[in-house]
Scaffold this motif. Structure first.
Motif, PDB file in Angstrom:
ATOM      1  N   ARG A  30       1.021  -1.369   0.232  1.00  0.00           N
ATOM      2  CA  ARG A  30      -0.027  -0.090   0.008  1.00  0.00           C
ATOM      3  C   ARG A  30       0.762   1.351   0.286  1.00  0.00           C
ATOM      4  NH1 ARG A  30      -4.407  -1.823  -1.934  1.00  0.00           N
ATOM      5  NH2 ARG A  30      -6.111  -2.265  -0.611  1.00  0.00           N
ATOM      6  N   LYS A  31       1.808   1.301   0.837  1.00  0.00           N
ATOM      7  CA  LYS A  31       2.949   2.355   0.911  1.00  0.00           C
ATOM      8  C   LYS A  31       3.651   2.607  -0.311  1.00  0.00           C
ATOM      9  CE  LYS A  31       6.472   4.195   3.647  1.00  0.00           C
ATOM     10  NZ  LYS A  31       7.782   3.244   4.138  1.00  0.00           N
ATOM     11  N   ASN A  32       4.222   1.459  -0.951  1.00  0.00           N
ATOM     12  CA  ASN A  32       5.150   1.738  -2.073  1.00  0.00           C
ATOM     13  C   ASN A  32       4.452   1.522  -3.522  1.00  0.00           C
ATOM     14  OD1 ASN A  32       7.299   2.363  -0.340  1.00  0.00           O
ATOM     15  ND2 ASN A  32       7.502   0.175   0.098  1.00  0.00           N
ATOM     16  N   HIS A  33       3.287   1.118  -3.372  1.00  0.00           N
ATOM     17  CA  HIS A  33       2.393   0.431  -4.743  1.00  0.00           C
ATOM     18  C   HIS A  33       3.302  -0.369  -5.566  1.00  0.00           C
ATOM     19  CE1 HIS A  33       0.293   3.894  -3.306  1.00  0.00           C
ATOM     20  NE2 HIS A  33       1.196   4.755  -3.773  1.00  0.00           N
ATOM     21  N   HIS A  34       3.965  -1.280  -4.663  1.00  0.00           N
ATOM     22  CA  HIS A  34       5.073  -2.156  -5.518  1.00  0.00           C
ATOM     23  C   HIS A  34       5.526  -3.057  -4.348  1.00  0.00           C
ATOM     24  CE1 HIS A  34       8.444  -3.859  -7.466  1.00  0.00           C
ATOM     25  NE2 HIS A  34       7.792  -3.805  -8.408  1.00  0.00           N
ATOM     26  N   GLY A  38       9.642 -12.035  -4.313  1.00  0.00           N
ATOM     27  CA  GLY A  38       9.352 -12.582  -3.090  1.00  0.00           C
ATOM     28  C   GLY A  38       8.002 -12.242  -2.336  1.00  0.00           C
ATOM     29  N   GLY A  39       7.882 -11.059  -2.323  1.00  0.00           N
ATOM     30  CA  GLY A  39       6.652 -10.471  -1.539  1.00  0.00           C
ATOM     31  C   GLY A  39       5.412 -10.909  -2.415  1.00  0.00           C
ATOM     32  N   ARG A  40       5.727 -10.783  -3.849  1.00  0.00           N
ATOM     33  CA  ARG A  40       4.459 -11.099  -4.424  1.00  0.00           C
ATOM     34  C   ARG A  40       3.939 -12.592  -4.419  1.00  0.00           C
ATOM     35  NH1 ARG A  40       7.456  -8.052  -8.167  1.00  0.00           N
ATOM     36  NH2 ARG A  40       7.822  -9.713  -9.548  1.00  0.00           N
ATOM     37  N   LEU A  41       5.260 -13.501  -4.396  1.00  0.00           N
ATOM     38  CA  LEU A  41       5.152 -14.725  -4.242  1.00  0.00           C
ATOM     39  C   LEU A  41       4.083 -15.417  -2.867  1.00  0.00           C
ATOM     40  CD1 LEU A  41       5.502 -17.565  -5.549  1.00  0.00           C
ATOM     41  CD2 LEU A  41       7.818 -17.706  -4.450  1.00  0.00           C
ATOM     42  N   HIS A  42       4.945 -14.964  -1.899  1.00  0.00           N
ATOM     43  CA  HIS A  42       4.305 -14.937  -0.612  1.00  0.00           C
ATOM     44  C   HIS A  42       2.902 -14.612  -0.207  1.00  0.00           C
ATOM     45  CE1 HIS A  42       8.562 -16.161   1.348  1.00  0.00           C
ATOM     46  NE2 HIS A  42       8.518 -16.444   0.225  1.00  0.00           N
ATOM     47  N   TYR A  43       3.019 -13.199  -0.578  1.00  0.00           N
ATOM     48  CA  TYR A  43       1.572 -12.706  -0.399  1.00  0.00           C
ATOM     49  C   TYR A  43       0.475 -13.273  -1.319  1.00  0.00           C
ATOM     50  CZ  TYR A  43      -1.452  -9.038   1.214  1.00  0.00           C
ATOM     51  OH  TYR A  43      -2.636  -8.410   1.755  1.00  0.00           O
ATOM     52  N   GLY A  44       0.896 -13.520  -2.658  1.00  0.00           N
ATOM     53  CA  GLY A  44       0.009 -13.868  -3.474  1.00  0.00           C
ATOM     54  C   GLY A  44      -0.593 -15.127  -3.297  1.00  0.00           C
ATOM     55  N   PHE A  65      -0.349  -1.535  -8.339  1.00  0.00           N
ATOM     56  CA  PHE A  65       0.890  -1.297  -9.120  1.00  0.00           C
ATOM     57  C   PHE A  65       0.694  -0.016 -10.225  1.00  0.00           C
ATOM     58  CE2 PHE A  65       4.105  -4.768  -8.884  1.00  0.00           C
ATOM     59  CZ  PHE A  65       3.829  -5.268  -7.477  1.00  0.00           C
ATOM     60  N   ILE A  66      -0.227  -0.093 -10.671  1.00  0.00           N
ATOM     61  CA  ILE A  66      -0.656   1.059 -11.723  1.00  0.00           C
ATOM     62  C   ILE A  66      -0.559   2.655 -11.213  1.00  0.00           C
ATOM     63  CG2 ILE A  66      -1.719  -0.563 -13.392  1.00  0.00           C
ATOM     64  CD1 ILE A  66      -4.128   0.788 -12.987  1.00  0.00           C
ATOM     65  N   GLN A  67      -0.634   2.648  -9.913  1.00  0.00           N
ATOM     66  CA  GLN A  67      -0.410   3.863  -9.347  1.00  0.00           C
ATOM     67  C   GLN A  67       0.778   4.366  -9.666  1.00  0.00           C
ATOM     68  OE1 GLN A  67      -2.187   4.510  -5.322  1.00  0.00           O
ATOM     69  NE2 GLN A  67      -3.263   2.667  -5.581  1.00  0.00           N
ATOM     70  N   LYS A  68       1.821   3.558  -9.891  1.00  0.00           N
ATOM     71  CA  LYS A  68       3.387   3.880  -9.962  1.00  0.00           C
ATOM     72  C   LYS A  68       3.646   3.729 -11.277  1.00  0.00           C
ATOM     73  CE  LYS A  68       6.974   3.151  -7.370  1.00  0.00           C
ATOM     74  NZ  LYS A  68       7.577   2.744  -6.012  1.00  0.00           N
ATOM     75  N   LEU A  69       3.252   2.683 -12.144  1.00  0.00           N
ATOM     76  CA  LEU A  69       3.629   2.166 -13.692  1.00  0.00           C
ATOM     77  C   LEU A  69       2.396   2.137 -14.472  1.00  0.00           C
ATOM     78  CD1 LEU A  69       2.950  -1.044 -13.702  1.00  0.00           C
ATOM     79  CD2 LEU A  69       5.297  -1.035 -12.394  1.00  0.00           C
ATOM     80  N   ALA A  70       2.918   2.243 -15.589  1.00  0.00           N
ATOM     81  CA  ALA A  70       1.941   2.051 -16.768  1.00  0.00           C
ATOM     82  C   ALA A  70       0.974   0.663 -16.638  1.00  0.00           C
ATOM     83  CB  ALA A  70       2.719   2.223 -18.144  1.00  0.00           C
ATOM     84  N   PRO A  71      -0.172   0.992 -17.074  1.00  0.00           N
ATOM     85  CA  PRO A  71      -0.951  -0.456 -16.899  1.00  0.00           C
ATOM     86  C   PRO A  71      -0.314  -1.698 -17.830  1.00  0.00           C
ATOM     87  CG  PRO A  71      -2.177   1.511 -17.235  1.00  0.00           C
ATOM     88  CD  PRO A  71      -0.984   2.088 -16.993  1.00  0.00           C
ATOM     89  N   GLU A  72       0.216  -1.040 -19.145  1.00  0.00           N
ATOM     90  CA  GLU A  72       0.734  -2.093 -20.127  1.00  0.00           C
ATOM     91  C   GLU A  72       1.941  -2.669 -19.477  1.00  0.00           C
ATOM     92  OE1 GLU A  72       0.544   1.283 -20.929  1.00  0.00           O
ATOM     93  OE2 GLU A  72      -1.562   1.179 -21.281  1.00  0.00           O
TER      94      GLU A  72
END
Ligand code: SF4
Length: 189
Positions: A30-34, A38-44, A65-72
């Motif tokens: 929530r803080k870093n929008h990314h 490892g975090g995506r794997l464990h949390y996902g 994530f798209i708060q910080k990077l392009a949707p594409e």
């Protein structure tokens, strides 16, 4: 029947029912929008385990994530990993959420969000986290001793008991984040 969890429920569930490892990844996201791999794997996988569908998992991570990077860029680089967790890509294995042993034995590097706070946080940060969750001085000392003894499951069990004083859990403490969550849900029903 397994409960269905939707993205709009996750902030509250994290606050009330997630174990420290998963709440900590959530706050980081929530803080870093990314969050890194490892975090995506464990949390996902944890989120999958609590009842978030693949479609909602993609939506949940994408919206953040798209708060910080392009949707594409998200669609190109990150969607695959989420689908992989659900057994829809690559080896097509329906992976289970990681237990504490695997998380405790993981080796988060700089900037990683995953890991077991009882093992991987330094005491100042762990204490800050626990105090914010309402853990008092006496229990903090107890947890500090258990952490020094490397008894992370027991330390997490004590934390659980502070959060849910009238709910009994196993003597060995917490050995799986999804068990922590399930017991916490039961305790507050
Ligand atoms: Fe998470 Fe397990 Fe560590 Fe508790 S003991 S914070 S559930 S990895």
């Amino acid at each position: 029947l397994k409960e269905v969890v939707t993205p709009d429920m996750i902030d509250n569930l994290a606050l009330e029912h997630f174990p420290p490892c998963m709440e900590s990844i959530h706050l980081n996201l929530r803080k870093n929008h990314h969050i890194k791999y490892g975090g995506r794997l464990h949390y996902g996988l944890f989120l999958k385990g609590i009842g978030l569908s693949l479609e909602d998992a993609v939506k949940f991570f994408r919206d953040e994530f798209i708060q910080k990077l392009a949707p594409e860029k998200f669609d190109k680089e990150y969607r695959y990993g989420i689908r992989y967790n659900y057994g829809k890509e690559g080896k097509k294995v329906d992976f289970s959420p990681y237990g504490c042993e695997k998380i405790i034995n993981s080796t988060p590097g700089v900037g990683d969000a995953h890991g077991c706070p009882f093992k991987h946080f330094d005491w100042t940060n762990l204490k800050k986290f626990l105090v914010r969750k309402g853990v008092g001085d006496e229990v903090l000392q107890n947890i500090e001793s258990l952490v020094e003894e490397k008894n992370y499951s027991k330390a997490c069990g004590i934390y659980f008991t502070v959060r849910h004083p009238s709910h009994q859990i196993s003597d060995e403490g917490i050995t799986h984040p999804n068990t922590f969550y399930a017991e916490s849900r039961k305790a507050l029903q």
